[in-house]
Scaffold this motif. Structure first.
Motif, PDB file in Angstrom:
ATOM      1  N   LYS A  16      13.665  15.184  -1.605  1.00 14.20           N
ATOM      2  CA  LYS A  16      13.502  13.760  -1.886  1.00 14.20           C
ATOM      3  C   LYS A  16      12.539  13.600  -3.058  1.00 14.20           C
ATOM      4  N   MET A  17      12.886  12.715  -3.984  1.00 13.43           N
ATOM      5  CA  MET A  17      12.085  12.510  -5.186  1.00 13.43           C
ATOM      6  C   MET A  17      11.185  11.288  -5.039  1.00 13.43           C
ATOM      7  N   ILE A  18       9.903  11.486  -5.320  1.00 12.15           N
ATOM      8  CA  ILE A  18       8.900  10.435  -5.205  1.00 12.15           C
ATOM      9  C   ILE A  18       8.262  10.200  -6.564  1.00 12.15           C
ATOM     10  N   LEU A  19       8.189   8.951  -6.973  1.00 12.77           N
ATOM     11  CA  LEU A  19       7.433   8.561  -8.165  1.00 12.77           C
ATOM     12  C   LEU A  19       6.109   8.007  -7.658  1.00 12.77           C
ATOM     13  N   LEU A  20       5.021   8.724  -7.949  1.00 14.92           N
ATOM     14  CA  LEU A  20       3.691   8.376  -7.462  1.00 14.92           C
ATOM     15  C   LEU A  20       2.881   7.771  -8.601  1.00 14.92           C
ATOM     16  N   VAL A  21       2.437   6.533  -8.416  1.00 13.10           N
ATOM     17  CA  VAL A  21       1.673   5.833  -9.446  1.00 13.10           C
ATOM     18  C   VAL A  21       0.297   5.507  -8.886  1.00 13.10           C
ATOM     19  N   GLU A  22      -0.697   6.177  -9.434  1.00 15.36           N
ATOM     20  CA  GLU A  22      -2.073   6.032  -8.957  1.00 15.36           C
ATOM     21  C   GLU A  22      -3.004   6.250 -10.143  1.00 15.36           C
ATOM     22  N   ASP A  23      -3.910   5.296 -10.382  1.00 17.42           N
ATOM     23  CA  ASP A  23      -4.796   5.402 -11.540  1.00 17.42           C
ATOM     24  C   ASP A  23      -6.002   6.299 -11.307  1.00 17.42           C
ATOM     25  N   ILE A  66       5.691   5.282  -4.712  1.00 13.54           N
ATOM     26  CA  ILE A  66       4.389   5.067  -4.085  1.00 13.54           C
ATOM     27  C   ILE A  66       3.494   4.536  -5.184  1.00 13.54           C
ATOM     28  N   THR A  67       2.975   3.330  -4.998  1.00 11.54           N
ATOM     29  CA  THR A  67       2.148   2.736  -6.043  1.00 11.54           C
ATOM     30  C   THR A  67       0.917   2.056  -5.468  1.00 11.54           C
ATOM     31  N   ASP A  68      -0.175   2.267  -6.168  1.00 10.40           N
ATOM     32  CA  ASP A  68      -1.394   1.532  -5.871  1.00 10.40           C
ATOM     33  C   ASP A  68      -1.126   0.077  -6.249  1.00 10.40           C
ATOM     34  N   LEU A  69      -1.645  -0.847  -5.481  1.00  9.70           N
ATOM     35  CA  LEU A  69      -1.472  -2.265  -5.814  1.00  9.70           C
ATOM     36  C   LEU A  69      -2.292  -2.667  -7.035  1.00  9.70           C
ATOM     37  N   MET A  70      -3.515  -2.164  -7.108  1.00  5.82           N
ATOM     38  CA  MET A  70      -4.426  -2.564  -8.181  1.00  5.82           C
ATOM     39  C   MET A  70      -4.422  -1.504  -9.281  1.00  5.82           C
ATOM     40  N   LEU A  71      -3.562  -1.703 -10.254  1.00  9.31           N
ATOM     41  CA  LEU A  71      -3.448  -0.798 -11.394  1.00  9.31           C
ATOM     42  C   LEU A  71      -3.901  -1.521 -12.654  1.00  9.31           C
ATOM     43  N   GLY A  76       0.868  -3.166  -8.944  1.00  8.60           N
ATOM     44  CA  GLY A  76       1.900  -2.518  -8.143  1.00  8.60           C
ATOM     45  C   GLY A  76       3.062  -3.416  -7.770  1.00  8.60           C
ATOM     46  N   HIS A  77       2.788  -4.686  -7.488  1.00 16.04           N
ATOM     47  CA  HIS A  77       3.875  -5.624  -7.168  1.00 16.04           C
ATOM     48  C   HIS A  77       4.787  -5.817  -8.379  1.00 16.04           C
ATOM     49  N   GLU A  78       4.188  -5.985  -9.543  1.00 14.16           N
ATOM     50  CA  GLU A  78       4.985  -6.178 -10.757  1.00 14.16           C
ATOM     51  C   GLU A  78       5.816  -4.932 -11.052  1.00 14.16           C
ATOM     52  N   LEU A  79       5.198  -3.761 -10.895  1.00 23.59           N
ATOM     53  CA  LEU A  79       5.924  -2.511 -11.108  1.00 23.59           C
ATOM     54  C   LEU A  79       7.103  -2.402 -10.152  1.00 23.59           C
ATOM     55  N   THR A  96      -3.476   0.451  -0.995  1.00 25.64           N
ATOM     56  CA  THR A  96      -4.532  -0.430  -1.472  1.00 25.64           C
ATOM     57  C   THR A  96      -5.814  -0.215  -0.692  1.00 25.64           C
ATOM     58  N   GLY A  97      -6.897  -0.363  -1.391  1.00 29.65           N
ATOM     59  CA  GLY A  97      -8.203  -0.355  -0.757  1.00 29.65           C
ATOM     60  C   GLY A  97      -8.657  -1.763  -0.441  1.00 29.65           C
ATOM     61  N   HIS A  98      -7.849  -2.742  -0.825  1.00 29.50           N
ATOM     62  CA  HIS A  98      -8.152  -4.152  -0.572  1.00 29.50           C
ATOM     63  C   HIS A  98      -7.508  -4.575   0.741  1.00 29.50           C
ATOM     64  N   GLY A  99      -7.840  -5.731   1.204  1.00 28.57           N
ATOM     65  CA  GLY A  99      -7.299  -6.232   2.467  1.00 28.57           C
ATOM     66  C   GLY A  99      -5.847  -6.654   2.372  1.00 28.57           C
ATOM     67  N   ALA A 100      -5.313  -7.078   3.492  1.00 29.48           N
ATOM     68  CA  ALA A 100      -3.914  -7.478   3.591  1.00 29.48           C
ATOM     69  C   ALA A 100      -3.568  -8.643   2.671  1.00 29.48           C
ATOM     70  N   GLU A 101      -4.580  -9.419   2.267  1.00 26.12           N
ATOM     71  CA  GLU A 101      -4.294 -10.563   1.383  1.00 26.12           C
ATOM     72  C   GLU A 101      -3.769 -10.119   0.019  1.00 26.12           C
TER      73      GLU A 101
END
Length: 139
Positions: A16-23, A66-71, A76-79, A96-101
């Protein structure tokens, strides 16, 4: 009489191929190493723009983003939205290291997305990836 041959699924037998996006280089390196040790093929990107460049050169869509939300730049949502515009069925695991919001409930409601709260263990990461890809955990 022999049974008729059936053609295998086009992606049968390949990892399985995973694209991992993490800053964060440290997190990206640890996650990549852990997932590769679990027999996943991992392509890394440090930001959304790099991920989109990589995606444009790939012969097929990744099985999982797999993407971090805060890039930096695109988040991450836009990506995820841009990736799904080209490949609608791609599954997405937001970290994300941020809350569910910080999460977009519409993305999660699709059933093709999930969330993993940082910090997470590498075991939990592998487990969540297997769940999302419906892969046996016997690796």
């Amino acid at each position: 009489m022999m049974a008729p041959e059936t053609s295998p699924e086009p992606n049968a037998g390949r990892p399985k191929m995973i694209l991992l996006v993490e800053d964060s280089p440290d997190i990206r390196e640890l996650a990549t190493s852990s997932l590769r040790s679990a027999d996943f093929e991992v392509i890394e990107a440090a930001n959304a723009e790099q991920a989109l460049e990589i995606l444009a050169g790939m012969p097929s869509a990744p099985d999982l983003l797999i993407t971090d939300l805060m890039l930096p730049g695109l988040n991450g949502h836009e990506l995820a939205g841009l990736v799904r515009a080209q490949h609608p069925g791609v599954r997405v695991l937001f970290t994300t290291g941020h809350g569910a919001e910080a999460l977009d409930s519409r993305q999660l409601a699709s059933g093709l997305s999930a969330h993993l709260q940082k910090p997470f263990s590498l075991r939990v990461l592998r487990q969540r990836v297997r769940e999302m890809l419906d892969v046996s955990s016997t690796h």
